[in-house]
Design an enzyme around this catalytic site. Structure first.
Site, PDB file in Angstrom:
ATOM      1  N   PRO A   1      32.353  20.814  42.913  1.00 49.98           N
ATOM      2  CG  PRO A   1      31.343  18.908  43.802  1.00 49.98           C
ATOM      3  CD  PRO A   1      30.885  20.209  43.046  1.00 49.98           C
ATOM      4  CG  MET A   2      35.252  18.137  39.473  1.00 52.21           C
ATOM      5  SD  MET A   2      35.952  18.581  37.865  1.00 52.21           S
ATOM      6  CE  MET A   2      36.534  20.137  37.535  1.00 52.21           C
TER       7      MET A   2
ATOM      8  CD  GLN B   1      31.031  16.472  47.560  1.00 51.07           C
ATOM      9  OE1 GLN B   1      31.262  16.620  47.190  1.00 51.07           O
ATOM     10  NE2 GLN B   1      29.652  16.805  46.370  1.00 51.07           N
TER      11      GLN B   1
ATOM     12  CB  CYS C   1      31.412   9.715  45.230  1.00 55.31           C
ATOM     13  SG  CYS C   1      33.605   8.999  45.167  1.00 55.31           S
TER      14      CYS C   1
ATOM     15  CE  LYS D   1      28.064  17.135  42.034  1.00 53.95           C
ATOM     16  NZ  LYS D   1      29.361  16.058  41.612  1.00 53.95           N
TER      17      LYS D   1
ATOM     18  N   GLY E   1      26.438  18.533  34.794  1.00 51.81           N
ATOM     19  CA  GLY E   1      26.687  17.943  33.566  1.00 51.81           C
ATOM     20  C   GLY E   1      26.594  17.667  31.929  1.00 51.81           C
ATOM     21  CG  ASP E   2      27.404  16.465  29.143  1.00 53.85           C
ATOM     22  OD1 ASP E   2      28.474  15.460  30.250  1.00 53.85           O
ATOM     23  OD2 ASP E   2      26.511  15.735  28.941  1.00 53.85           O
TER      24      ASP E   2
ATOM     25  N   GLY F   1      31.330  21.604  35.811  1.00 55.73           N
ATOM     26  CA  GLY F   1      33.294  21.022  36.184  1.00 55.73           C
ATOM     27  C   GLY F   1      34.682  20.433  35.154  1.00 55.73           C
ATOM     28  NE  ARG F   2      33.421  15.611  32.425  1.00 53.14           N
ATOM     29  CZ  ARG F   2      32.333  14.768  31.990  1.00 53.14           C
ATOM     30  NH1 ARG F   2      33.150  13.956  31.207  1.00 53.14           N
ATOM     31  NH2 ARG F   2      31.205  15.299  32.412  1.00 53.14           N
TER      32      ARG F   2
END
Ligand SMILES: Cc1cc2nc3c(=O)[nH]c(=O)nc-3n(C[C@H](O)[C@H](O)[C@H](O)COP(=O)(O)O)c2cc1C
Length: 363
Positions: A33-34, A87, A117, A156, A218-219, A241-242
């Site tokens: 989720p972003m 979410q 967050c 999360k 993450g990553d 994500g990214r």
């Protein structure tokens, strides 16, 4: 200890399905989720490229309670998005429970709760990552949401608020007791925001402590990294994500090992489809600003010359952008046509009674 290491060094098949309660997740890749990114076009593209589960960006339970038009717009779910988590964030168990009922009515297969967050606007209301410092309230929220809906509830979270915190290991098992069917851990502190590295040794510790699936966030940007995180942590799935921003091909590489670089035509076609769908979802006015960051993400990475990217970002309307992309990559037209033919009928979405009509059909 040694046995654990040996059993975990076995390669995990990313194409293998797994379960969150009764919901089957077809691959071990979850799209993160972003906020400001996870629009419907992003989620549905993620599904096409191999994500087994996609998630909406965080939706304010207060916004849902007040029937805020923009907030309700986040509850738009396409037939091809399932399984989908929506979410929610907030700090009041009752309001979160009501919000959960609404997102399930809108079509969510899973309700995800945001305890991660780090942004002040959210934490100052007692929501997001601050709840890791208030386990009683965090558990009350999870319990109220789990009682309110009959779909699985996931949480999360971050490792904790401060650098080096291990709060997730104390809070995580309690959240499971309170009713969480899955935990996603992004093992950075809230203070870290997106800096430093995700410490997945904490993910491995969490996996040992709970008997529900854990998702590692993450990553993760490559198949090699996904395999090593799954093997060393015992997590059920990785979240990306990214790495997926403007780059659905990374998802394909992670799930299938197909690392072929997309052609310019493919890049232009995916971007054009993304633009058209986003305009339909947000309307031209919001979409034209929202999309600008995506132009850089798609057209960068050496795919198009830098002056072309700069020219695109400066165009005012999305129509101009689409025209310019077709001119630069004429072969994109047939790909867009094929992709659009595969989209479900937009009128085939669940309409909640409480939703204002204006959020449908381009508004
Ligand atoms: C722009 C942006 C927006 C984000 N919004 C959310 C969000 O709404 N809810 C959430 O739980 N995490 C959010 N995150 C965190 C991501 O879901 C993910 O945990 C984090 O980026 C680490 O994964 P990555 O290294 O694959 O990006 C956001 C991250 C970014 C970069």
């Amino acid at each position: 200890m040694i046995e654990g290491t040996i059993s975990r060094s076995v390669q995990v098949d990313l194409r293998e399905s797994w379960w969150i309660g009764p919901v089957e997740i077809p691959t071990r890749l979850v799209l993160a989720p972003m906020a400001g990114v996870s629009v419907q076009a992003f989620r549905r593209q993620g599904r096409r490229y191999g994500a087994g589960l996609v998630c909406s960006e965080m939706v304010s339970c207060a916004g849902l309670e007040h029937r805020n038009e923009r907030t309700l717009g986040y509850l738009r779910v396409g037939r091809d998005e399932h399984p989908l988590a929506i979410q929610i964030f907030g700090s009041e168990p009752r309001v979160m429970a009501d919000a959960a009922r609404m997102v399930v009515a809108a079509g969510a297969d899973i309700v995800d709760i945001n305890f991660g967050c780090p942004v002040r606007k959210v934490t100052k209301t007692g929501a997001g990552a601050t709840l890791l410092d208030d386990p009683e309230r965090a558990c009350a929220i999870v319990g109220a949401v789990a009682d309110a809906v009959d779909v699985p509830v996931s949480v999360k979270m971050r490792r904790g608020l401060d650098n080096g915190s291990r709060a997730c290991l104390q809070v995580g098992p309690r959240l499971v007791e309170a009713g969480a069917a899955t935990l996603t851990l992004h093992p950075r502190s809230a203070r870290q925001m997106s800096t430093g590295e995700a410490d997945h040794s904490l993910t491995a510790e969490l996996v040992e402590l709970v008997d529900v699936p854990v998702i590692a966030s993450g990553d993760v940007i490559s198949r090699a990294r996904a395999q090593s995180v799954l093997a060393t942590t015992g997590a059920a799935a990785v979240m990306v994500g990214r790495g997926a921003q403007g780059n659905p091909w990374a998802l394909r590489e992670i799930v299938d090992g197909d690392g072929a670089e997309p052609s310019r035509e493919e890049v232009a076609a995916e971007l054009i489809l993304f633009i058209r769908e986003t305009v339909r979802e947000l309307g031209e006015h919001r979409a034209s600003g929202f999309l600008k960051k995506f132009y850089g993400w798609y057209l960068g990475r050496g795919r198009f010359p830098r002056p072309f990217k700069q020219e695109i970002v400066q165009l005012e309307t999305t129509d101009e952008v689409v025209t310019r992309l077709f001119a630069a990559a004429p072969g994109a037209a047939s790909i867009v046509e094929r992709l659009e033919a595969e989209l479900p009928d937009p009128t085939d979405e669940i309409l909640l009674d409480s939703m204002p009509i204006s959020i449908y059909g381009g508004g």
